[in-house]
Design a protein around this motif. Structure first.
Motif, short mmCIF file in Angstrom:
data_model
loop_
_atom_site.label_atom_id
_atom_site.label_comp_id
_atom_site.label_asym_id
_atom_site.label_seq_id
_atom_site.Cartn_x
_atom_site.Cartn_y
_atom_site.Cartn_z
N TYR A 38 0.84 -1.19 0.00
CA TYR A 38 0.00 0.00 0.00
C TYR A 38 0.88 1.24 0.00
O TYR A 38 1.92 1.25 0.65
CB TYR A 38 -0.92 0.00 1.23
CG TYR A 38 -1.84 -1.20 1.25
CD1 TYR A 38 -3.04 -1.18 0.55
CD2 TYR A 38 -1.48 -2.35 1.94
CE1 TYR A 38 -3.87 -2.29 0.56
CE2 TYR A 38 -2.31 -3.46 1.94
CZ TYR A 38 -3.50 -3.43 1.24
OH TYR A 38 -4.33 -4.52 1.23
N LEU A 56 -4.26 6.72 0.79
CA LEU A 56 -3.74 5.36 0.83
C LEU A 56 -4.29 4.64 -0.38
O LEU A 56 -5.51 4.63 -0.60
CB LEU A 56 -4.18 4.64 2.12
CG LEU A 56 -3.76 3.17 2.20
CD1 LEU A 56 -2.25 3.05 2.35
CD2 LEU A 56 -4.49 2.47 3.33
N LYS A 57 -3.40 4.06 -1.18
CA LYS A 57 -3.80 3.28 -2.35
C LYS A 57 -3.05 1.96 -2.34
O LYS A 57 -1.90 1.91 -1.93
CB LYS A 57 -3.46 4.01 -3.65
CG LYS A 57 -4.37 5.15 -3.99
CD LYS A 57 -3.95 5.90 -5.23
CE LYS A 57 -3.78 5.06 -6.45
NZ LYS A 57 -3.49 5.83 -7.67
N LYS A 58 -3.69 0.94 -2.81
CA LYS A 58 -2.99 -0.33 -3.03
C LYS A 58 -2.07 -0.14 -4.22
O LYS A 58 -2.41 0.57 -5.18
CB LYS A 58 -3.99 -1.46 -3.29
CG LYS A 58 -3.37 -2.82 -3.27
CD LYS A 58 -4.43 -3.91 -3.25
CE LYS A 58 -3.75 -5.26 -3.11
NZ LYS A 58 -4.73 -6.33 -3.02
N ALA A 99 -3.73 4.21 8.16
CA ALA A 99 -3.10 3.36 7.15
C ALA A 99 -2.30 2.22 7.78
O ALA A 99 -2.30 1.10 7.26
CB ALA A 99 -2.21 4.20 6.25
N ALA A 101 -3.04 -1.59 6.87
CA ALA A 101 -2.01 -2.49 6.31
C ALA A 101 -1.81 -3.71 7.20
O ALA A 101 -1.65 -4.83 6.70
CB ALA A 101 -0.71 -1.73 6.12
N LEU A 116 3.55 -0.88 3.98
CA LEU A 116 3.29 0.51 3.60
C LEU A 116 4.54 1.10 2.99
O LEU A 116 5.63 0.95 3.54
CB LEU A 116 2.94 1.35 4.83
CG LEU A 116 1.55 1.31 5.39
CD1 LEU A 116 1.44 2.22 6.60
CD2 LEU A 116 0.52 1.70 4.35
#
Length: 122
Positions: free
Chosen positions: A62, A73-75, A95, A99, A106
């Motif tokens: 992530y 937060l993005k994958k 986040a 995660a 992360l």
């Protein structure tokens, strides 16, 4: 000056111990080759993470990056934000839990787009 497990650059302190130890080893080799300390830190950290990735293949990754409305937060390889917060600090609080709950890692970025840190969640 060589680094040791007890005496190493501040920027390595948040790395997991196995990654930090590998970065110290790589960094010392780079310093011996004449690399400037800042450059050696960056290269050693990157190589240590890549070395560790081979053992972390089952973990989702992530990314914490800048967003129009603050931080997101993005994958990795994802198209949409999983969550957005006005400040990086607020986003990191959430986040890290996310995660951890999703057995991921992360990658935290700076505003300029460079990598600030890799955090391996347990």
């Amino acid at each position: 000056m060589s680094w040791s497990k007890q005496d190493y650059p501040e920027s390595l302190k948040n790395l997991p111990s196995d990654v930090r130890n590998k970065a110290i080893e790589i960094g010392n080799a780079l310093l011996d080759e004449g690399y400037e300390e800042g450059r050696a830190i960056a290269i050693a950290t990157d190589r240590a993470h890549k070395s560790e990735e081979g053992t972390q293949t089952d973990k989702a990754e992530y990314h914490v990056t800048v967003h129009d409305d603050g931080w997101q937060l993005k994958k990795a390889e994802g198209e949409r934000a999983i969550m957005v917060e006005e400040t990086k600090e607020k986003l990191l609080e959430r986040a890290k839990r996310y995660a951890t709950d999703h057995s991921g890692t992360l990658v935290v970025y700076k505003e300029d787009g460079s990598v600030e840190n890799h955090l391996y969640q347990k």
